[in-house]
Write a protein that holds these residues in place. Structure first.
Motif, mmCIF file in Angstrom:
data_model
loop_
_atom_site.group_PDB
_atom_site.id
_atom_site.type_symbol
_atom_site.label_atom_id
_atom_site.label_comp_id
_atom_site.label_asym_id
_atom_site.label_seq_id
_atom_site.Cartn_x
_atom_site.Cartn_y
_atom_site.Cartn_z
ATOM 1 N N PHE A 122 0.812 -1.211 0.000
ATOM 2 C CA PHE A 122 0.000 0.000 0.000
ATOM 3 C C PHE A 122 0.855 1.275 0.000
ATOM 4 C CE2 PHE A 122 -3.186 -3.027 1.772
ATOM 5 C CZ PHE A 122 -4.116 -2.895 0.749
ATOM 6 N N ARG A 130 -1.713 -1.759 -8.170
ATOM 7 C CA ARG A 130 -2.882 -1.257 -7.463
ATOM 8 C C ARG A 130 -4.143 -1.439 -8.302
ATOM 9 N NH1 ARG A 130 -2.741 1.691 -2.677
ATOM 10 N NH2 ARG A 130 -4.979 1.361 -2.928
ATOM 11 N N ASP A 186 -8.395 -0.124 7.410
ATOM 12 C CA ASP A 186 -7.036 -0.622 7.158
ATOM 13 C C ASP A 186 -6.959 -2.134 7.348
ATOM 14 O OD1 ASP A 186 -6.213 1.936 6.618
ATOM 15 O OD2 ASP A 186 -5.291 2.270 8.587
ATOM 16 N N ALA A 189 -8.568 -3.854 4.441
ATOM 17 C CA ALA A 189 -7.672 -3.826 3.283
ATOM 18 C C ALA A 189 -6.580 -4.887 3.410
ATOM 19 C CB ALA A 189 -7.057 -2.440 3.133
#
Length: 507
Positions: A122, A130, A186, A189
């Protein structure tokens, strides 16, 4: 890669976690590719895995927290290092056991590496990476969003089961879910990243195997765990009460092996509700399975004809009753969406005529286990001369002792009949068993790697009904040597399951 289950072929049963490698458990890394090369050199066209979904209690791959996700611990670290997202990981001072998976040490260590890789991704992933990640997440939204949020909430609550979460989260109240997605963005993810890595790596390995004539055979458990993303996401599909507790659970009745039966504890499906939705959940599940496997074994196939229903308050399986399963309608609905289904039916245990009728109506091959054939006489259904062509023949499965271990503990009658039937002794038993499966009329034959190597009970994968010490076995290449692959190739070629050139016959 399409597989023809009517073609003579053979393969090896070896779970991904049993592969060699430096990181405590087998994974989709370099050693998986080396094993494909070994299979090809030995004339094998099938590599059978156990379920590759996340493991659950007792480290069992049959009690996973998701029917759709892949096991995080199968994600190889080497590709993440090559991408520049992860520094080369430093092993613990004493390293890991190369013959056993020590889950208590391996899982937290590997999770730390995956979290570091996610942070690297990330922070510095290339735009095309991405874009690939975002596109994959969008394509898997139907199951991925619930799974990732489930894992994020569970982690924040120290692994509390979902029914013990705050009521608004357990009941999936929309406002609570929106807040949770923001609060745990987060962490969500991270779990999405891990699943993307699993899919990319599993897909690459499957493509490599297929290019070399090796099919991947997966394994689909019939039931899901109560504490799973699946139950939390769709509690209406399971027999749960208003407190999200099962009213009835899965298992099998008492028999000679277990006097009080087996109470597995999985919640049972509301088949009426699933049928009303045209079995959409099952169609999605099978579609997901076929993204990483060319064919799959479906566990406890008899439960689709009739399943054993145990009251949830019963401590054992003595009080259960048989209920009618969804039958052919389920598989017809899936096939209407996905086409012909490459399924092997696990039709072992307490089998009644309706199970065989369902299997045959669907034209699925069943399973024959040679170890089971020596307890009676020559009429036993598990002796090779009684097998049909539409079968997958095994020396044993992950639930059996190894052939060598079985022989060491077999009764005098079993040993005498096996020795006479197989024309073998202590030294060549495993090859005689493999040869009997290979020379049978069964279209497909599969052998656990432990049997190919002639290993004893110390190398057994699982002892059903026990906790601790299961699912841990690993092999090393020095255990394999050159002879095992050569001999397997000779047997496979001579029995019409591999190119005859592999037999290296004179003349």
């Amino acid at each position: 890669m399409k597989i023809d289950l009517h073609k003579r072929q053979s393969g090896v049963l070896l779970h991904i976690t049993s592969l060699p490698g430096p990181h405590g458990a087998g994974d989709f890394g370099p050693q998986a590719y080396r094993f494909v090369d070994w299979l090809q050199s030995a004339g094998q066209s099938i590599w059978q895995w156990l379920p590759s979904t996340p493991i659950g209690p007792g480290e069992s791959p049959y009690q996973g927290v998701s029917a759709f996700a892949g096991s995080p611990w199968m994600v190889a670290l080497e590709p993440l290092v090559e991408q520049g997202w992860l520094d080369a990981p430093a092993l613990p001072g004493e390293g890991f056991d190369d013959r056993r998976v020590d889950y208590a040490r391996v899982r937290p260590w590997r999770e730390r590496q995956l979290r570091a890789a996610a942070a690297g991704f990330f922070a510095k992933a290339q735009p095309q990476d991405r874009q690939a990640f975002d596109g994959w997440c969008a394509s898997q939204r139907d199951w991925l969003e619930d799974y990732a949020l489930f894992m994020a909430i569970s982690s924040s609550l120290n692994g509390e089961p979902w029914w013990a979460w705050p009521r608004d989260l357990a009941a999936r109240e929309p406002r609570a879910l929106v807040a949770a997605r923001a609060q745990y963005a987060d962490e969500v993810a991270f779990w999405q990243f891990v699943q993307w890595c699993f899919d990319v790596q599993a897909g690459a390995l499957k493509a490599y195997a297929n290019e070399r004539g090796v099919h991947i055979m997966g394994d689909l458990p019939i039931f899901v765990a109560h504490d799973s993303a699946d139950c939390w996401a769709r509690p209406d599909l399971y027999e749960l009460d208003e407190h999200f507790q099962p009213t009835v659970v899965a298992g099998v009745p008492p028999d000679a092996m277990a006097t009080t039966g087996q109470r597995w504890g999985n919640p049972l499906y509301r088949w009426d509700k699933m049928a009303h939705e045209h079995f959409a959940w099952w169609t999605a599940r099978v579609r997901r399975m076929l993204s990483s496997a060319d064919v799959f074994r479906i566990d406890h196939f008899r439960g689709f004809a009739a399943y054993y229903e145990i009251p949830a308050d019963s401590p054992d399986a003595t009080r259960g009753i048989w209920k009618t399963g969804p039958g052919k309608a389920l598989f017809d609905a899936i096939a209407r969406s996905l086409g012909e289904l490459p399924i092997v039916a696990e039709d072992l245990g307490f089998i009644t005529p309706d199970v065989h009728e369902l299997r045959d109506a669907l034209n699925y091959p069943g399973m024959k286990i040679l170890q089971f054939g020596f307890g009676g006489d020559g009429s036993h259904e598990f002796l090779p001369h009684n097998w049909p062509r539409a079968a997958v023949a095994y020396t044993g499965t992950h639930d059996n002792d190894t052939v060598r271990g079985w022989w060491n503990q077999a009764s005098a009658h079993e040993r005498a009949l096996a020795a006479a039937y197989l024309q073998c002794g202590d030294d060549d038993l495993h090859w005689a068993m493999i040869r009997a499966c290979a020379n049978s009329v069964a279209n497909v034959a599969v052998y656990p790697l432990q049997d190919v190597l002639g290993l004893d009970s110390a190398h057994r994968m699982n002892v059903p009904g026990t906790l601790g010490g299961n699912w841990e076995w690993r092999f090393t290449w020095d255990m394999v040597g050159a002879e095992a692959g050569r001999q397997l190739g000779v047997i496979s070629a001579a029995s019409g399951r591999a190119p005859i050139a592999l037999a290296r016959l004179p003349g």
